[in-house]
Design an enzyme around this catalytic site. Structure first.
Site, PDB file in Angstrom:
ATOM      1  N   GLY A  68       0.765  -1.183   0.049  1.00  0.00           N
ATOM      2  CA  GLY A  68       0.080   0.050   0.146  1.00  0.00           C
ATOM      3  C   GLY A  68       0.723   1.191   0.030  1.00  0.00           C
ATOM      4  N   ASP A  69       0.374   2.260  -0.347  1.00  0.00           N
ATOM      5  CA  ASP A  69       0.955   3.593  -0.190  1.00  0.00           C
ATOM      6  C   ASP A  69      -0.167   4.544  -0.233  1.00  0.00           C
ATOM      7  OD1 ASP A  69       3.727   5.017  -0.987  1.00  0.00           O
ATOM      8  OD2 ASP A  69       2.119   6.216  -1.837  1.00  0.00           O
ATOM      9  N   THR A  70       0.209   5.548   0.813  1.00  0.00           N
ATOM     10  CA  THR A  70      -0.638   6.610   0.964  1.00  0.00           C
ATOM     11  C   THR A  70      -0.203   8.098   0.684  1.00  0.00           C
ATOM     12  OG1 THR A  70      -1.843   5.249   2.930  1.00  0.00           O
ATOM     13  CG2 THR A  70      -2.159   7.640   2.921  1.00  0.00           C
TER      14      THR A  70
END
Length: 190
Positions: A68-70
């Protein structure tokens, strides 16, 4: 069925535990997270998430890989993961009294090597911040390494007027999307 979390974030591990998922291993991807020229915030989150999953999948054949990446964005401007007090202060001053978007991308590579992707976009509204509030938040140290210079799950919760979207996505991993993606991909422990 082995599940590998391609992230060093303890928040993502805690979030998965909330829905009863414990990865078999944690193997952070070590990739270049630089923004490409002209790259939109949501595309940046998607690309990094996919690249993290691909990098870790090379080391774990036949396993499910979750990455994931935010990204915190004001318009098309991507805010940094604050590493200095000055960066955190600049982020908070920019966010003060405004709405911004949090793009949380996830990528899952299933046991057969197929990649699946989802993006959760949430809107966060900060109150107008006074100097003492910014100073107090900086003194807390929570901002360190956080996209946009704040952590919604900590002291910053008292500075946020409202959100629209996924709370867990703002923290760093949109749990509804993660669970649906795992189930649709044949992972039976979700």
């Amino acid at each position: 069925m082995r599940l590998i979390l391609a992230s060093a974030s303890p928040r993502r591990l805690d979030l998965l535990a909330q829905i009863g998922i414990t990865p078999n291993a944690v193997d952070p991807a070590d990739i270049d997270e630089s923004v490409l020229a002209g790259e939109r915030p949501e595309d940046h989150a998607r690309r990094l998430s996919a690249e993290k999953a691909e990098a870790v999948a090379m080391r774990h054949s036949g396993a499910f890989i979750l990455a994931g990446d935010t990204v915190v964005a004001v318009g098309r401007r991507i805010l940094p993961k604050a590493e200095t007090e000055e960066q955190a202060r600049q982020c908070l001053q920019l966010l003060s009294g405004r709405r911004h978007r949090v793009h949380s991308a996830i990528s899952l590579i299933d046991a057969s090597g197929r990649a699946h992707h989802r993006l959760s976009t949430s809107i966060v509204s900060f109150k107008r911040l006074h100097g003492r509030e910014v100073d107090g938040y900086i003194a807390s140290g929570e901002w360190h390494g956080k996209a946009g210079g704040y952590a919604i799950q900590g002291h910053a919760a008292g500075l946020i007027r409202g959100i629209s979207g996924s709370y867990s996505g703002i923290v760093g991993l949109p749990l509804y999307e993660v669970r649906m993606l795992l189930l649709a991909s044949g992972y039976t422990n979700a």
